[in-house]
Design a protein around this motif. Sequence first.
Motif, PDB file in Angstrom:
ATOM      1  N   LEU A  27      56.571  13.202  25.059  1.00 44.85           N
ATOM      2  CA  LEU A  27      55.684  13.305  26.220  1.00 44.85           C
ATOM      3  C   LEU A  27      54.979  11.956  26.372  1.00 44.85           C
ATOM      4  O   LEU A  27      54.543  11.376  25.392  1.00 44.85           O
ATOM      5  CB  LEU A  27      54.671  14.416  25.889  1.00 44.85           C
ATOM      6  CG  LEU A  27      53.683  14.903  26.925  1.00 44.85           C
ATOM      7  CD1 LEU A  27      54.420  15.544  28.086  1.00 44.85           C
ATOM      8  CD2 LEU A  27      52.751  15.943  26.282  1.00 44.85           C
ATOM      9  N   LEU A  28      54.865  11.470  27.619  1.00 45.06           N
ATOM     10  CA  LEU A  28      54.256  10.148  27.826  1.00 45.06           C
ATOM     11  C   LEU A  28      52.742  10.257  28.011  1.00 45.06           C
ATOM     12  O   LEU A  28      52.252  11.213  28.600  1.00 45.06           O
ATOM     13  CB  LEU A  28      54.875   9.477  29.057  1.00 45.06           C
ATOM     14  CG  LEU A  28      56.392   9.264  29.030  1.00 45.06           C
ATOM     15  CD1 LEU A  28      56.841   8.599  30.332  1.00 45.06           C
ATOM     16  CD2 LEU A  28      56.807   8.430  27.830  1.00 45.06           C
ATOM     17  N   GLY A  29      52.031   9.274  27.493  1.00 45.98           N
ATOM     18  CA  GLY A  29      50.575   9.213  27.682  1.00 45.98           C
ATOM     19  C   GLY A  29      49.813  10.206  26.838  1.00 45.98           C
ATOM     20  O   GLY A  29      48.632  10.452  27.089  1.00 45.98           O
ATOM     21  N   ALA A  30      50.480  10.807  25.827  1.00 51.22           N
ATOM     22  CA  ALA A  30      49.844  11.905  25.105  1.00 51.22           C
ATOM     23  C   ALA A  30      49.265  11.500  23.758  1.00 51.22           C
ATOM     24  O   ALA A  30      48.140  11.860  23.441  1.00 51.22           O
ATOM     25  CB  ALA A  30      50.839  13.042  24.917  1.00 51.22           C
ATOM     26  N   ILE A  31      50.031  10.785  22.972  1.00 55.69           N
ATOM     27  CA  ILE A  31      49.611  10.518  21.595  1.00 55.69           C
ATOM     28  C   ILE A  31      48.978   9.124  21.511  1.00 55.69           C
ATOM     29  O   ILE A  31      49.612   8.104  21.803  1.00 55.69           O
ATOM     30  CB  ILE A  31      50.815  10.645  20.623  1.00 55.69           C
ATOM     31  CG1 ILE A  31      51.414  12.058  20.743  1.00 55.69           C
ATOM     32  CG2 ILE A  31      50.386  10.363  19.186  1.00 55.69           C
ATOM     33  CD1 ILE A  31      50.443  13.194  20.473  1.00 55.69           C
ATOM     34  N   LYS A  32      47.718   9.111  21.109  1.00 59.11           N
ATOM     35  CA  LYS A  32      46.903   7.893  21.184  1.00 59.11           C
ATOM     36  C   LYS A  32      47.497   6.726  20.390  1.00 59.11           C
ATOM     37  O   LYS A  32      47.326   5.575  20.764  1.00 59.11           O
ATOM     38  CB  LYS A  32      45.489   8.182  20.662  1.00 59.11           C
ATOM     39  CG  LYS A  32      44.588   8.793  21.726  1.00 59.11           C
ATOM     40  CD  LYS A  32      43.175   8.915  21.195  1.00 59.11           C
ATOM     41  CE  LYS A  32      42.294   9.721  22.143  1.00 59.11           C
ATOM     42  NZ  LYS A  32      41.084  10.192  21.458  1.00 59.11           N
TER      43      LYS A  32
END
Lengths: 110, 511
Positions: free
Chosen positions: B418-423
């Motif tokens: 998933l994009l933009g999810a895991i810092k």
Amino acid sequence: MDTAPFLIELESPDPGVTRLTLSGDFDYTTSGDLAALTPTFMNSGLRVLEIDLSGVTFIDSSGLATLIHLYHAAEEHPAEMRFVGMTPYIAHLFEVTALDLVFNLPTSAT
Amino acid sequence: MESVTHAPSTEVLRAIVEAAADGVVLCDADGAVVLVNHAATEMVPGDVTAVLDRSREPGETYQTAVGDRLLRVRREIFGIVHQAWYLRDVTAEAARADALRAERERTQFLVEAGRRLSASLNTRRCARATAELAAGLLADVAMVVLPPGGMRRTSWLRSSEAGLEEGEIPVASADQVPGLAEALAGFPPVPSRWLDPSQAPDWLLPDGFGPVGHLLVTPLPGNGVPAGALVLARREGGKGYDDETETLVRVFAARAGAAISAAVLYQQQSTTNAILAGDLLPPPLPVVDGLELAGSLRAAQQTALIGGDFYDVLPTSEGPLVTLGDVCGKGPRAAVLAGQVRHSLRALLLLERDPEKLMRLINRALLGSPTPSSHVTLVLAAIRPADGVIDLAVAGHPAPLLLRADGTVEEVDARGSLLGAIKSGMIVLRTATIELAPGDLLLLYSDGITEAFGGTTGREMYGASRLKTALATCAGLPAGAVVERLEQLNSDWLAGGVFDDRALLAIRRSR
């Protein structure tokens, strides 16, 4: 479509361990409930956060976002977050989003 | 003791009749007036016989006006030969009854106003209801001037015997009507008697209305901002605006103003939503030599819950880049995020065409976004139409399905985060390169399709295997027909139930 009511059960089986048991539809309309509840269990004594999803019938992107948010909050706390209950549907969802590589999942269900 | 009974003397009887509070007129058998008591003389200063209606039967009661008094008269037989007429002044009683009737009329008017005004969230219909209600009880002509909203012209609606009329005036013309500019600015109304009706401009009135006798201009108070003004006029010779009516108009204006401003706000909101949703509308697909492209995007039913599915086909010199994605959440925020991703891709494509590299760039851009939960799932497919080779990257999204010309269905072996999810910025991507032979078709879809709840119980998900089975029946069909068929089967499954956004995009190699 009837929606299954979203329920959150909160218990502490051991000192420092908080277990969240979620059930029902975890989506755009209900994910706010868990987000609102987060500060109450992210307390100083928390070491392990266990999440049981075996009763969850549906997760949409908002529900997923709440779990990711919870993951980041635990990481910062710091506390260990692990999933203790899973369904094949959720395991598949985690696989599609590659969250299975990030989250600590039970080995049996995946 | 001797007891003697005497009949009362004529003088005693006269004294009793004189002392009565009711007026009494006594006539003999021939109808000649023999006695008029003091109360009757008070009530009828002139010729008392004028109020005696001799056509009435004994016992009958009727009302008659004498000057500005209202009398109730009753004819009775008095003794053996005499006729008596009893008179009672009921002016005050009648006035009370009139006041009560007027009060009831006002209450009924406000009830009706409440009912009609709450029936719509459309500005024009609310303004129309306001004008039509006012033109009944309150005026010969009623005009609602809508709030200018910063524009140079503003619209009005007018109701009169001429029917409903609509038009526009330059905002500056409001100065021509006494009190209108002030009312539009939200100042409290001035009493009607301070407004000069002869100054009413022609545009205020329907053709042939005649001279205005009374003018009343009232602001329509909205939620903190004026919702326009109500201009009421009665003809010359008509009843003026008394205090009760002016109060009623103010109460009515408060209700109408609230209804109109709610409608204005609602319409602004839905316009905003429509603009945002418009940005998510599927673009017309380009014509690419050697390929058939077909897409379908069904937005969720509730307009307030604009979803975040989108697709694009972006041409480059080497062939088109096909994108299909889904942003997290719903509503305007999702629409804005989807727009950002689409525009980012369009810009990045000027420098980079490789799907995997594009995914990593988009992921970093999303993680840098100040908006929380900027999560996106995406499929990118870079197509070389000349030989049918497609480079695919999949991020957090269901893998595309491949329909071979012989009817076999394969799931493309590609997956990713998933994009933009895991810092931490870590993403895993397993890309795939596939080759479309002539007649083969690649299907991109969003999870709204597979997660559609329906079936016999209404609680069962459509699921990937049903989609694959349905796709297998589409071999040989052109791309447009495949999308239409899959969309139809999925809608049948939903059977009218609530659904999330559903996107389908098919790419078929035609030769």
